[in-house]
Design a protein around this motif. Sequence first.
Motif, PDB file in Angstrom:
ATOM      1  N   ARG A   1       0.825  -1.202   0.000  1.00 44.30           N
ATOM      2  CA  ARG A   1       0.000   0.000   0.000  1.00 44.30           C
ATOM      3  C   ARG A   1       0.863   1.256   0.000  1.00 44.30           C
ATOM      4  NH1 ARG A   1      -2.490  -3.853   3.082  1.00 44.30           N
ATOM      5  NH2 ARG A   1      -4.666  -4.321   2.558  1.00 44.30           N
ATOM      6  N   VAL A   2       1.989   1.195   0.719  1.00 42.24           N
ATOM      7  CA  VAL A   2       2.917   2.329   0.777  1.00 42.24           C
ATOM      8  C   VAL A   2       4.325   1.817   0.490  1.00 42.24           C
ATOM      9  CG1 VAL A   2       3.900   4.173   2.192  1.00 42.24           C
ATOM     10  CG2 VAL A   2       1.489   3.533   2.484  1.00 42.24           C
ATOM     11  N   LEU A   3       4.994   2.437  -0.475  1.00 45.00           N
ATOM     12  CA  LEU A   3       6.386   2.114  -0.804  1.00 45.00           C
ATOM     13  C   LEU A   3       7.279   3.232  -0.286  1.00 45.00           C
ATOM     14  CD1 LEU A   3       8.703   0.612  -2.330  1.00 45.00           C
ATOM     15  CD2 LEU A   3       8.120   2.051  -4.306  1.00 45.00           C
ATOM     16  N   ILE A   4       8.260   2.856   0.537  1.00 49.80           N
ATOM     17  CA  ILE A   4       9.271   3.815   0.989  1.00 49.80           C
ATOM     18  C   ILE A   4      10.617   3.386   0.412  1.00 49.80           C
ATOM     19  CG2 ILE A   4      10.423   4.876   2.956  1.00 49.80           C
ATOM     20  CD1 ILE A   4       7.981   4.320   4.631  1.00 49.80           C
ATOM     21  N   PRO A   5      11.082   4.034  -0.662  1.00 48.49           N
ATOM     22  CA  PRO A   5      12.423   3.716  -1.179  1.00 48.49           C
ATOM     23  C   PRO A   5      13.480   4.280  -0.234  1.00 48.49           C
ATOM     24  CG  PRO A   5      11.036   4.862  -2.804  1.00 48.49           C
ATOM     25  CD  PRO A   5      10.405   5.046  -1.470  1.00 48.49           C
ATOM     26  N   SER A   6      14.528   3.516   0.030  1.00 48.95           N
ATOM     27  CA  SER A   6      15.563   3.946   0.971  1.00 48.95           C
ATOM     28  C   SER A   6      16.934   3.572   0.424  1.00 48.95           C
ATOM     29  CB  SER A   6      15.344   3.286   2.342  1.00 48.95           C
ATOM     30  OG  SER A   6      15.526   1.881   2.253  1.00 48.95           O
TER      31      SER A   6
ATOM     32  N   GLN B   1       3.915   5.992  -3.390  1.00 52.02           N
ATOM     33  CA  GLN B   1       5.290   6.212  -2.934  1.00 52.02           C
ATOM     34  C   GLN B   1       5.281   7.251  -1.829  1.00 52.02           C
ATOM     35  OE1 GLN B   1       8.066   9.022  -4.824  1.00 52.02           O
ATOM     36  NE2 GLN B   1       9.160   7.215  -5.598  1.00 52.02           N
ATOM     37  N   PHE B   2       6.108   7.025  -0.829  1.00 51.98           N
ATOM     38  CA  PHE B   2       6.199   7.983   0.271  1.00 51.98           C
ATOM     39  C   PHE B   2       7.661   8.189   0.621  1.00 51.98           C
ATOM     40  CE2 PHE B   2       6.122   9.310   4.755  1.00 51.98           C
ATOM     41  CZ  PHE B   2       5.211  10.356   4.693  1.00 51.98           C
ATOM     42  N   ILE B   3       8.110   9.448   0.603  1.00 49.31           N
ATOM     43  CA  ILE B   3       9.481   9.802   0.978  1.00 49.31           C
ATOM     44  C   ILE B   3       9.412  10.526   2.318  1.00 49.31           C
ATOM     45  CG2 ILE B   3      11.620  10.933   0.300  1.00 49.31           C
ATOM     46  CD1 ILE B   3      10.760   8.826  -1.699  1.00 49.31           C
ATOM     47  N   PRO B   4       9.744   9.860   3.405  1.00 47.90           N
ATOM     48  CA  PRO B   4       9.608  10.499   4.722  1.00 47.90           C
ATOM     49  C   PRO B   4      10.674  11.558   4.973  1.00 47.90           C
ATOM     50  CG  PRO B   4      10.587   8.326   4.942  1.00 47.90           C
ATOM     51  CD  PRO B   4      10.232   8.476   3.493  1.00 47.90           C
ATOM     52  N   ARG B   5      10.332  12.509   5.818  1.00 45.66           N
ATOM     53  CA  ARG B   5      11.311  13.478   6.284  1.00 45.66           C
ATOM     54  C   ARG B   5      12.026  12.896   7.495  1.00 45.66           C
ATOM     55  NH1 ARG B   5       6.995  17.021   5.946  1.00 45.66           N
ATOM     56  NH2 ARG B   5       7.020  17.293   8.228  1.00 45.66           N
ATOM     57  N   LEU B   6      13.335  13.053   7.528  1.00 41.47           N
ATOM     58  CA  LEU B   6      14.114  12.493   8.626  1.00 41.47           C
ATOM     59  C   LEU B   6      13.729  13.160   9.945  1.00 41.47           C
ATOM     60  CD1 LEU B   6      17.683  12.176   7.041  1.00 41.47           C
ATOM     61  CD2 LEU B   6      15.868  10.467   7.155  1.00 41.47           C
ATOM     62  N   GLY B   7      13.597  12.336  10.967  1.00 46.41           N
ATOM     63  CA  GLY B   7      13.287  12.856  12.287  1.00 46.41           C
ATOM     64  C   GLY B   7      11.825  13.131  12.537  1.00 46.41           C
TER      65      GLY B   7
ATOM     66  N   ARG C   1      -2.418   5.252   4.549  1.00 45.98           N
ATOM     67  CA  ARG C   1      -1.480   6.355   4.325  1.00 45.98           C
ATOM     68  C   ARG C   1      -0.657   6.583   5.580  1.00 45.98           C
ATOM     69  NH1 ARG C   1      -3.173   5.527  -0.007  1.00 45.98           N
ATOM     70  NH2 ARG C   1      -3.863   6.986  -1.624  1.00 45.98           N
ATOM     71  N   LEU C   2       0.526   7.161   5.409  1.00 45.20           N
ATOM     72  CA  LEU C   2       1.327   7.606   6.538  1.00 45.20           C
ATOM     73  C   LEU C   2       1.047   9.088   6.756  1.00 45.20           C
ATOM     74  CD1 LEU C   2       4.710   5.783   5.860  1.00 45.20           C
ATOM     75  CD2 LEU C   2       3.230   5.451   7.844  1.00 45.20           C
ATOM     76  N   VAL C   3       0.670   9.431   7.972  1.00 43.36           N
ATOM     77  CA  VAL C   3       0.371  10.820   8.296  1.00 43.36           C
ATOM     78  C   VAL C   3       1.264  11.267   9.424  1.00 43.36           C
ATOM     79  CG1 VAL C   3      -2.017  10.636   7.515  1.00 43.36           C
ATOM     80  CG2 VAL C   3      -1.463  10.155   9.907  1.00 43.36           C
TER      81      VAL C   3
END
Length: 476
Positions: A435-440, A456-462, A471-473
């Motif tokens: 459902r959510v892909l986080i490339p790292s 696709q989800f690109i998280p902010r560090l921290g 979804r990631l919220v």
Amino acid sequence: MNTELTFYAGIHTIGGVVLSIVHGGHRVLLEIGTAYEPKTDVYDGFVRPRLRGQLRDELRLGRAPLVDGLYSRADMGDFSGLKSAEETALHTAAFVSHLHLDHMSCMGLLSDRVDVYLSEPAQRIEAALETTGLGSPSLRSAPYLPLYDRQTVCVGEIRVTPFLLCAASYQDWSFYVETPDLTLHYTGDLMMHGDYRDAVLAEMAWVAARKPDILVCEATTFMDSTLRMVYGRTDAAVAPSAEVPEGMLDKCGLDRELEKLLGAQRGLCVINFYQREMADAAAFREMARRCGRTLALEPETAYVAWRFFGEPVHVYIPDNERFAPGGSAAGAAWYRELLANNPTVTLEQLRAAPQAYVVQNSYENLLELFSLPDAQGSYLHAGGAPIGAYDPRYQNLLRVLERTAFRYVTFFAENYFSHAYPCQVKYYVDQIDPRVLIPSHSENPERLLPGAHGVQFIPRLGTTYLYQAGRLVEKE
């Protein structure tokens, strides 16, 4: 109660992933290494780590993650701004996928209150490396805990199932994580050729059948240099395929080419490989034997190989002050033990019969090339530092080689890459279709696109995220 996800490192860098998964009073850390960034590495060969201020320096330099509850107050000393392991109620367990520094370099800095899971072969290799001075810094007295294939580890209500992807050398693992409100799979370094292929395809099918909410997928090969190597340009559309791209080598093909090269040589062969890769040490030793040669290793690597495999190895002692009478290594117990139990190969022997040997040469002993017989000789760059032009030391390597008669040979950045090729990574993602892909683990994570039903989800560090309705919220 929601599960909280926080990336502290590893999104726009090669390696260095540090992912925190918290549920209730428990936390799982996936990896605890330092990104490979040679241009900005303070420890450049001239600056040396301090002894008593080691953890504080690593924290100030940003090499160790700034995360509450990981380090002991005694080791942190006067470093402020973080809670020590004694000052937090969280129970933490860290999981390390393999022994590359970008995945585990800080594991020895963690408090004894933190459980650290590391494969048993990796524990043996790291112990031998630390004995010789090549290991990662360790302040721990608590033992590392072993991993077992598909045997789930429970950290409170967080369940971590390790998958053994390669049994050779230190072993490689991926981790499937379940909490009461989400499922997440972390690939570690993704490989889909050589000894990894069958195990990774089986793991992929297992994960795909469970349709995880989140896939944290390594995407190293989506960087400019690898895309140009495979497709000739960086903006190529990457079609999914489990196969090695045409013109590229898999690990088996690379070994065949290396052995063919060794068999065709008439002079000395010098090889530079990553000292932590005991599978490579074993492979090169066997290749040399089949080609009528003897592999001679530098003392530190020889000690690790001898301890790991339990068989005598040949040792070549470079003209290095550490091994001279009175040098720091010459009087060490490990060095005396190595020489008492393993045969040595001398410079005179190499000069008398260069065609009979393959000799390891690491970057720190680069100037040894000026003494080794170079007529009709070859320098095989097989994964040892510096591994590419983006490392400032690479030009020094070429500069020295140009002043010798050694022929420089590398498959890296020509038609071989040790991780999964872009099309294979895309195939892996599409088959799992999270459902959510986080490339790292990538300089260009945005280039790895999700499957048909995911985002696709690109998280902010921290930043801490919650998983809600697919979804990631951001946590308020």
